[in-house]
Design a protein around this motif. Structure first.
Motif, PDB file in Angstrom:
ATOM      1  N   LEU A  83       0.814  -1.212   0.000  1.00 18.74           N
ATOM      2  CA  LEU A  83       0.000   0.000   0.000  1.00 18.74           C
ATOM      3  C   LEU A  83       0.852   1.269   0.000  1.00 18.74           C
ATOM      4  O   LEU A  83       0.600   2.185  -0.793  1.00 18.74           O
ATOM      5  CB  LEU A  83      -0.993  -0.002   1.162  1.00 18.74           C
ATOM      6  CG  LEU A  83      -2.018   1.133   1.158  1.00 18.74           C
ATOM      7  CD1 LEU A  83      -2.877   1.085  -0.106  1.00 18.74           C
ATOM      8  CD2 LEU A  83      -2.899   1.053   2.388  1.00 18.74           C
ATOM      9  N   PRO A  84       1.901   1.365   0.844  1.00 15.43           N
ATOM     10  CA  PRO A  84       2.768   2.547   0.745  1.00 15.43           C
ATOM     11  C   PRO A  84       3.467   2.663  -0.616  1.00 15.43           C
ATOM     12  O   PRO A  84       3.646   3.773  -1.120  1.00 15.43           O
ATOM     13  CB  PRO A  84       3.789   2.356   1.863  1.00 15.43           C
ATOM     14  CG  PRO A  84       3.108   1.485   2.849  1.00 15.43           C
ATOM     15  CD  PRO A  84       2.226   0.578   2.041  1.00 15.43           C
ATOM     16  N   ASN A 154      -9.322   5.708  -7.299  1.00 16.28           N
ATOM     17  CA  ASN A 154      -8.070   5.062  -7.660  1.00 16.28           C
ATOM     18  C   ASN A 154      -8.280   3.567  -7.872  1.00 16.28           C
ATOM     19  O   ASN A 154      -8.128   2.767  -6.953  1.00 16.28           O
ATOM     20  CB  ASN A 154      -7.039   5.311  -6.558  1.00 16.28           C
ATOM     21  CG  ASN A 154      -5.724   4.643  -6.845  1.00 16.28           C
ATOM     22  OD1 ASN A 154      -5.399   4.359  -7.979  1.00 16.28           O
ATOM     23  ND2 ASN A 154      -4.978   4.383  -5.803  1.00 16.28           N
ATOM     24  N   PHE A 155      -8.624   3.191  -9.063  1.00 19.33           N
ATOM     25  CA  PHE A 155      -8.812   1.784  -9.405  1.00 19.33           C
ATOM     26  C   PHE A 155      -7.698   1.278 -10.305  1.00 19.33           C
ATOM     27  O   PHE A 155      -7.093   0.249 -10.043  1.00 19.33           O
ATOM     28  CB  PHE A 155     -10.161   1.564 -10.103  1.00 19.33           C
ATOM     29  CG  PHE A 155     -10.276   0.220 -10.746  1.00 19.33           C
ATOM     30  CD1 PHE A 155     -10.516  -0.899  -9.977  1.00 19.33           C
ATOM     31  CD2 PHE A 155     -10.117   0.068 -12.121  1.00 19.33           C
ATOM     32  CE1 PHE A 155     -10.605  -2.151 -10.569  1.00 19.33           C
ATOM     33  CE2 PHE A 155     -10.199  -1.168 -12.709  1.00 19.33           C
ATOM     34  CZ  PHE A 155     -10.447  -2.284 -11.934  1.00 19.33           C
ATOM     35  N   GLN A 163      -3.470  -5.779  -8.158  1.00 17.72           N
ATOM     36  CA  GLN A 163      -4.776  -6.428  -8.213  1.00 17.72           C
ATOM     37  C   GLN A 163      -5.379  -6.615  -6.819  1.00 17.72           C
ATOM     38  O   GLN A 163      -5.975  -7.636  -6.497  1.00 17.72           O
ATOM     39  CB  GLN A 163      -4.706  -7.750  -8.974  1.00 17.72           C
ATOM     40  CG  GLN A 163      -4.373  -7.543 -10.426  1.00 17.72           C
ATOM     41  CD  GLN A 163      -4.423  -8.807 -11.228  1.00 17.72           C
ATOM     42  OE1 GLN A 163      -4.489  -9.904 -10.675  1.00 17.72           O
ATOM     43  NE2 GLN A 163      -4.384  -8.660 -12.537  1.00 17.72           N
ATOM     44  N   GLY A 164      -5.168  -5.614  -5.982  1.00 16.63           N
ATOM     45  CA  GLY A 164      -5.728  -5.622  -4.635  1.00 16.63           C
ATOM     46  C   GLY A 164      -4.899  -6.371  -3.624  1.00 16.63           C
ATOM     47  O   GLY A 164      -5.184  -6.336  -2.437  1.00 16.63           O
ATOM     48  N   GLY A 165      -3.870  -7.040  -4.046  1.00 13.06           N
ATOM     49  CA  GLY A 165      -3.066  -7.891  -3.171  1.00 13.06           C
ATOM     50  C   GLY A 165      -1.845  -7.169  -2.650  1.00 13.06           C
ATOM     51  O   GLY A 165      -1.691  -5.982  -2.871  1.00 13.06           O
ATOM     52  N   ALA A 169      -4.271  -6.222   0.876  1.00 10.89           N
ATOM     53  CA  ALA A 169      -3.485  -5.108   1.424  1.00 10.89           C
ATOM     54  C   ALA A 169      -3.697  -3.807   0.671  1.00 10.89           C
ATOM     55  O   ALA A 169      -3.598  -2.730   1.243  1.00 10.89           O
ATOM     56  CB  ALA A 169      -1.998  -5.466   1.443  1.00 10.89           C
ATOM     57  N   THR A 170      -3.982  -3.883  -0.630  1.00  9.55           N
ATOM     58  CA  THR A 170      -4.186  -2.662  -1.410  1.00  9.55           C
ATOM     59  C   THR A 170      -5.613  -2.587  -1.949  1.00  9.55           C
ATOM     60  O   THR A 170      -5.869  -1.954  -2.968  1.00  9.55           O
ATOM     61  CB  THR A 170      -3.192  -2.569  -2.586  1.00  9.55           C
ATOM     62  OG1 THR A 170      -3.371  -3.701  -3.425  1.00  9.55           O
ATOM     63  CG2 THR A 170      -1.774  -2.494  -2.101  1.00  9.55           C
ATOM     64  N   SER A 171      -6.522  -3.203  -1.271  1.00  9.65           N
ATOM     65  CA  SER A 171      -7.915  -3.210  -1.715  1.00  9.65           C
ATOM     66  C   SER A 171      -8.597  -1.917  -1.297  1.00  9.65           C
ATOM     67  O   SER A 171      -9.200  -1.822  -0.240  1.00  9.65           O
ATOM     68  CB  SER A 171      -8.632  -4.425  -1.119  1.00  9.65           C
ATOM     69  OG  SER A 171      -9.910  -4.538  -1.665  1.00  9.65           O
TER      70      SER A 171
END
Length: 187
Positions: A83-84, A154-155, A163-165, A169-171
């Motif tokens: 995420l960071p 932000n998609f 891809q959210g992983g 973690a990045t969902s």
């Protein structure tokens, strides 16, 4: 934080430094900082995914080249760093927008206010806090609004880089909407 607070703060710091006097290449500097906002996010995501690549990525290669091999990581594959890492990209993209808004705002501040502050003995920091910052309230509000909207939608960056992983973690909210609608079928 990465899309709104940090870019607006960096934009304010940069405008404080750039507005102190005439600096050669200032237009080119602003153009380079605004450029990431103009480049399609798909291109930005692909480039940063290559930069963060665990083995051949330029970030890890740079760390190895300067002797910091212990700091190399799978940036987008680490639960705590994914995420960071994506947020750094968002900060990089949004800082240019904030800077351009603030530079436009500084140009409309009357020079007499700066002159009066200098006569009163204000230094660079006091001048920024007493003259520049209060006169940029409208631009700060616009910058925070635009960057917050960009953060919420932000998609593409998340989808193309992680891809959210890993895991979720990045969902982010926009990715959750996509995932529930098109992957899980909960329209």
């Amino acid at each position: 934080l990465f899309y709104a607070v940090i870019p607006v703060t960096l934009g304010l710091v940069l405008v404080g430094a750039l507005s102190r006097g005439e600096i050669r290449g200032q237009a080119a500097f602003r153009t380079v900082l605004f450029l990431p906002l103009v480049i399609p996010m798909v291109v930005v995501a692909v480039i940063w995914r290559m930069i963060y690549e665990p083995q051949d990525g330029s970030l890890n290669e740079l760390l190895r080249a300067v002797g910091l091999e212990s700091l190399t990581r799978p940036w987008l594959g680490d639960f705590g760093l994914a995420l960071p890492a994506v947020g750094v990209v968002g900060t990089w993209v949004m800082t240019g927008l904030a800077l351009v808004l603030f530079m436009a705002g500084v140009q409309r501040i009357p020079q007499s206010l700066y002159d009066a502050a200098r006569v009163d003995g204000a230094g660079a920091v006091r001048e920024f806090l007493a003259v520049t910052l209060p006169n940029l309230r409208g631009e700060i509000a616009v910058a925070l609004t635009l960057t917050t909207i960009a953060a919420l939608r932000n998609f593409d960056l998340v989808y193309l880089t992680t891809q959210g992983g890993p895991g979720d973690a990045t969902s982010v909210p926009a990715f959750q909407v996509y995932n529930r609608a098109f992957q899980v079928g909960q329209v």
